[in-house]
Design an enzyme around this catalytic site. Structure first.
Site, PDB file in Angstrom:
ATOM      1  CD1 TRP A  21      54.943  53.534  45.877  1.00  0.00           C
ATOM      2  CD2 TRP A  21      55.809  54.159  43.924  1.00  0.00           C
ATOM      3  NE1 TRP A  21      53.896  53.807  45.026  1.00  0.00           N
ATOM      4  CE2 TRP A  21      54.397  54.183  43.802  1.00  0.00           C
ATOM      5  CE3 TRP A  21      56.579  54.512  42.812  1.00  0.00           C
ATOM      6  CZ2 TRP A  21      53.734  54.559  42.639  1.00  0.00           C
ATOM      7  CZ3 TRP A  21      55.911  54.885  41.635  1.00  0.00           C
ATOM      8  CH2 TRP A  21      54.508  54.902  41.570  1.00  0.00           C
TER       9      TRP A  21
ATOM     10  CE1 TYR B 216      60.581  52.110  43.355  1.00  0.00           C
ATOM     11  CE2 TYR B 216      59.539  52.514  41.236  1.00  0.00           C
ATOM     12  CZ  TYR B 216      59.444  52.186  42.578  1.00  0.00           C
ATOM     13  OH  TYR B 216      58.217  51.931  43.122  1.00  0.00           O
TER      14      TYR B 216
ATOM     15  CD1 TRP C 119      60.031  49.358  39.703  1.00  0.00           C
ATOM     16  CD2 TRP C 119      58.391  47.831  39.734  1.00  0.00           C
ATOM     17  NE1 TRP C 119      59.328  49.504  40.881  1.00  0.00           N
ATOM     18  CE2 TRP C 119      58.316  48.578  40.923  1.00  0.00           C
ATOM     19  CE3 TRP C 119      57.470  46.814  39.525  1.00  0.00           C
ATOM     20  CZ2 TRP C 119      57.373  48.338  41.911  1.00  0.00           C
ATOM     21  CZ3 TRP C 119      56.510  46.578  40.507  1.00  0.00           C
ATOM     22  CH2 TRP C 119      56.463  47.334  41.674  1.00  0.00           C
ATOM     23  CB  THR C 120      61.359  43.042  34.925  1.00  0.00           C
ATOM     24  OG1 THR C 120      60.038  42.542  35.181  1.00  0.00           O
ATOM     25  CG2 THR C 120      62.266  42.734  36.088  1.00  0.00           C
ATOM     26  CD  GLU C 121      57.589  48.134  33.983  1.00  0.00           C
ATOM     27  OE1 GLU C 121      58.726  47.985  34.490  1.00  0.00           O
ATOM     28  OE2 GLU C 121      56.629  48.622  34.619  1.00  0.00           O
TER      29      GLU C 121
ATOM     30  CG  ASP D 123      62.784  50.421  37.046  1.00  0.00           C
ATOM     31  OD1 ASP D 123      63.049  50.759  38.223  1.00  0.00           O
ATOM     32  OD2 ASP D 123      61.719  50.723  36.482  1.00  0.00           O
TER      33      ASP D 123
ATOM     34  CG  HIS E 248      49.490  47.502  38.980  1.00  0.00           C
ATOM     35  ND1 HIS E 248      50.309  47.615  37.894  1.00  0.00           N
ATOM     36  CD2 HIS E 248      49.586  48.675  39.652  1.00  0.00           C
ATOM     37  CE1 HIS E 248      50.893  48.813  37.899  1.00  0.00           C
ATOM     38  NE2 HIS E 248      50.470  49.479  38.954  1.00  0.00           N
TER      39      HIS E 248
ATOM     40  CG  ASP F 297      51.929  44.460  38.001  1.00  0.00           C
ATOM     41  OD1 ASP F 297      51.024  45.025  37.362  1.00  0.00           O
ATOM     42  OD2 ASP F 297      52.698  45.068  38.762  1.00  0.00           O
TER      43      ASP F 297
ATOM     44  CG  ASP G 128      51.257  49.642  42.899  1.00  0.00           C
ATOM     45  OD1 ASP G 128      50.602  48.616  43.176  1.00  0.00           O
ATOM     46  OD2 ASP G 128      52.066  49.689  41.961  1.00  0.00           O
ATOM     47  CD  GLU G 129      51.754  53.073  39.250  1.00  0.00           C
ATOM     48  OE1 GLU G 129      52.394  53.994  38.754  1.00  0.00           O
ATOM     49  OE2 GLU G 129      51.972  51.879  38.982  1.00  0.00           O
TER      50      GLU G 129
ATOM     51  NE  ARG H  96      54.240  45.061  35.231  1.00  0.00           N
ATOM     52  CZ  ARG H  96      54.435  46.120  36.015  1.00  0.00           C
ATOM     53  NH1 ARG H  96      55.559  46.250  36.704  1.00  0.00           N
ATOM     54  NH2 ARG H  96      53.496  47.028  36.148  1.00  0.00           N
TER      55      ARG H  96
HETATM   56  C1  ACM Z   1      55.134  51.287  41.929  1.00  0.00           C
HETATM   57  O1  ACM Z   1      56.201  51.635  41.413  1.00  0.00           O
HETATM   58  N1  ACM Z   1      54.003  51.370  41.232  1.00  0.00           N
HETATM   59  C2  ACM Z   1      55.070  50.790  43.276  1.00  0.00           C
END
Ligand code: ACM
Length: 779
Positions: free
Chosen positions: A411, A436, A486-488, A438, A280, A200, A344-345, A171
């Protein structure tokens, strides 16, 4: 003679100026060691000090000691080839000591380090560095002073084998030199697993020779320079248009990776690479659409949020050929026995609509798309296992059946970790609510506009790595814990360190220190010299844990104020006159009541010094307080808790990440009339609205005011004109002030237009906006 004595005294005074007094500071190590026995006196490090070891396995550490002690103290110690009787640091290997464990003995004569392995001796060095007085931390080292290390005996060993930190470099990209700094701060905290989120939707970051487009295409996205990178609407950014150039990004060459793996190894850190598939994966599809379901060259590296259409095709044999080629090179680069493949996701819509995937599922007896993902993960696990390595995935890999040897990274809370451990799979715990990094770490009003929800330092610290639901046998599958960044919204190094610290200290203590030795109050006190060192080294960190939280409640046209904090017994001092609180300002002991408008300024003090920052809020008790409100358009039953008086009851809308309290919601435009008991003069009307972009809640686009002296005839007394809806994302309180010169007003009608539709480039673009107002302040 007498002159010489005086001169000597003067020289001595000058010489020792600035040196620490004889009394040692209390020992404050993080993570807290298993056993600490303080002594009396000091070992003094000076340029005649030497490091020595008679063990060839430890000789690699001689230069590490020399270099790190020079960095920390400014003093260059020597390396001796012969044993030392005094003024030496001796490193000894002992078979009876566990692999990462050590015993550190500081005596006035010498420092003796006994370790079970070089890693243990390295950790002893990290502890030793924390014994160096804080005065040495900055680049301006004390001159003409020996560095006095307090005498102590410390016996120490880690609780968990896995003590990690995850950094997302997709990100926002952080170059090789910054990754070295990450590895350095991890080493300081005895963390030993760097989870590197290398791939990602928003960018691929590792050179793959067989598939060069992964970096020539996949490492670059459009840089929306007119968006503020810090807080702009990440999730609502437009996708790359035809002809737009992708200029933001970067990647690590294979040579960079080798250098960083070696750098990590010198710090006893293993690097866990993550290649996030099958979801992702926009950056992969943009580079090689052959591995998508439709095979069309229509994909772009994502510019912001997660796309619906971001999954690799699991029914296409070439997907596995491609992944084997990629993972082969990744596994060649990273010697660690584990590789993380994400999982994930994954949005499975594309698979549902893809005939080949549906046929494939039938043919292979897969009953739904979860089982199709499970099939995919099992195929990837075979690639990994064939190379003698182990696969790790996020807890979604449990859905549809876990691959036989997979390790789960939990997570979404602890549930996935518990299920995996109960079925005999290894687990790493990193539940988002605690780990997390962030997420916000203090009261929203006083935090930077980074992160939506909350993970306080206390939540992070008090998290128990071993879930209570597990038996002793099952608990053995929990390998440890890690903090994830996470670096969004982390677009620069200062934000990275601000969000990382001090929570990474808490993660480190959870990973290293046995739970029975953990105590939050003690931890926050131990933290102080570490933060002082960071300050001296100009590292940005959060002081949020030492800040005051300000709460208010409107009661009968007055405001009740409560002050508190995450600390157990904070010494809170406050002022009401706008001045900065001092150690002797009013001490907060119990809630108090304001009967007129005031600015509260509050801070926490310890030993006469302010611990954190000042929390400052203005609470007006305004002319409309308690006034009746007529609703010409109804408020929404969804946000109606304040009822008929919500807009004038002095219960101000809260920016509360656990739920936004006190706001009154409007599906339609706002159209209300405030009825005053007496005619009043109005200079300013302030409308406070909530901006919560992720929910499509935006401030009004225009506000108009109409005043009446008799409740019948109204004239316009204020108009904001068009108010542009900023695309800065987040949860914010927006104030709009309308100046007006109106006298003798008995009725004030306030109309405010909501945004409709929400413009392009914003969260929830194209939908109807929602209004949340509180309060209407009349001054
Ligand atoms: C995640 O936060 N999607 C692993």
């Amino acid at each position: 003679m007498r002159f010489q004595v005086v001169l000597l005294i003067i020289i001595a005074l000058v010489f020792f100026q600035g040196c620490k007094p004889e009394k040692a500071d209390p020992i404050k190590i993080i993570p807290q060691p298993t056993e600490v026995v303080p002594g009396t006196g000091f070992f003094e490090v000076n340029s005649a000090t030497n490091v020595y070891t008679g063990f060839s396995e430890l000789s690699v550490l001689n230069e590490t000691f020399q270099e790190e002690i020079k960095n920390e103290t400014g003093i260059e110690i020597g390396i001796s080839k012969i044993p030392l009787n005094r003024n030496g640091i001796e490193l000894i290997l002992e078979d009876s000591i566990a692999s990462e464990a050590y015993v550190l003995e500081v005596n006035p004569e010498q420092i003796i380090i006994k370790a079970g392995s070089p890693a243990g001796a390295f950790y002893a060095l990290q502890t030793l560095k924390q014994l160096i007085p804080v005065e040495f931390a900055g680049s301006d080292k004390p001159k003409n002073c020996n560095c006095k290390i307090p005498t102590v005996r410390i016996a120490d060993q880690p609780t968990f084998a896995w003590r990690g930190y995850m950094l997302d470099v997709s990100r926002h990209f952080f170059g090789k030199e910054k990754i070295k700094e990450v590895l350095d701060f991890m080493a300081m905290l005895k963390l030993n697993r760097f989870h590197w989120h290398l791939a990602d939707d928003q960018g691929w970051r590792v050179e793959i020779k067989k598939y060069p487009k992964l970096t020539s295409v996949g490492a670059w996205r459009v840089d929306y320079v007119n968006y503020d990178e810090t807080v702009s609407n990440w999730w609502g950014r437009p996708v790359q248009k035809e002809g737009e150039k992708a200029t933001y990004g970067g990647f690590y060459t294979q040579e960079d990776i080798k250098e960083l793996v070696a750098y990590a190894k010198e710090r006893y850190i293993e690097i866990l690479p993550e290649i996030d598939v099958p979801g992702h994966s926009m950056e992969i599809l943009a580079s090689y659409p052959e591995v998508s379901c439709d095979g069309q060259p229509r994909y772009k590296v994502a510019t912001g949020g997660v796309s619906r259409d971001n999954a690799l095709c699991p029914s296409n044999e070439f997907t596995y050929t491609f992944l084997e080629g990629v993972l082969d090179e990744v596994m060649d680069l990273f010697p660690f026995e584990y590789i993380h493949i994400g999982g994930d996701e994954c949005n499975k819509e594309g698979w549902k609509n893809h005939q080949a995937c549906q046929l494939f599922m039938k043919k292979n007896g897969l009953k739904d798309e979860h089982e199709l993902q499970s099939y995919f993960i099992k195929r990837v696990e075979k690639i990994v296992n064939n190379r003698g390595k182990n696969l790790i995935g996020w807890d979604e890999i449990l859905e549809g059946g876990l691959a036989p040897n997979a390790t789960v990274m939990s997570w979404r809370g602890q549930r996935g970790g518990i299920a995996a451990a109960k079925s005999g799979h290894r687990v790493i715990m990193s539940p988002s609510y605690a780990n997390y990094l962030d997420l916000k770490q203090g009261q929203s009003d006083f935090e930077p506009n980074l992160g939506y929800s909350l993970a306080l330092l206390s939540t992070c610290y008090n998290y128990s790595v071993i879930p209570k639901e597990l038996t002793g046998e099952e608990a053995k599958f929990i390998m440890g814990t890690q903090g994830n960044l996470w670096t969004e919204s982390i677009s620069d190094w200062g934000k990275l360190t601000y969000m990382t610290f001090p929570r990474l200290f808490a993660v480190a203590e959870n990973g290293w220190t046995p739970e029975y030795l953990q105590d939050f109050d003690d931890f926050v006190e131990r933290l102080r010299p570490h933060l002082a060192r960071m300050k001296a080294k100009k590292v940005r960190y959060a002081k949020s844990v030492y800040n005051v939280w300000v709460h208010q409640k409107g009661v009968d046209n007055t405001i009740e104020i409560t002050l508190d904090s995450e600390l157990s017994n904070p010494d809170i001092r406050y002022t009401l006159d706008g001045s900065t609180p001092k150690a002797n300002s009013s001490k907060y002991t119990a809630p108090f009541v304001l009967t007129s408008s005031h600015t509260i300024k509050a801070a926490i003090f310890k030993d006469g010094k302010m611990s954190g920052d000042v929390s400052s809020v203005w609470y007006p008790i305004h002319k409309a307080a308690g006034a009746r409100v007529i609703y010409h358009m109804p408020f929404s039953p969804k946000d109606s808790a304040g009822g008929q008086y919500a807009l004038t009851d002095l219960n101000y809308g809260q920016l509360d990440v656990q739920g936004d309290h006190n706001w009154q919601g409007f599906e339609n435009d706002l159209d209300v009339e405030i009825v005053f008991d007496q005619p009043i003069d109005i200079q300013t009307v302030r409308i406070i609205s909530l901006k919560k972009t992720i929910r499509g809640t935006y401030p009004p686009t225009q506000i108009e005011l109409f005043g009446s002296k008799d409740g019948v005839e109204f004239t316009k007394i204020g108009d904001s004109g068009f108010l542009e809806t900023s695309q800065v994302q987040g949860r914010n309180r927006i104030s709009s002030d309308l100046a007006c010169e109106a006298t003798g007003i008995r009725n004030l009608r306030v109309k405010a237009k909501k945004v409709d539709p929400i413009p392009e480039g914003h969260h929830q673009a194209g939908k109807k906006g929602y209004l949340k107002i509180d309060e209407i302040i009349v001054l």
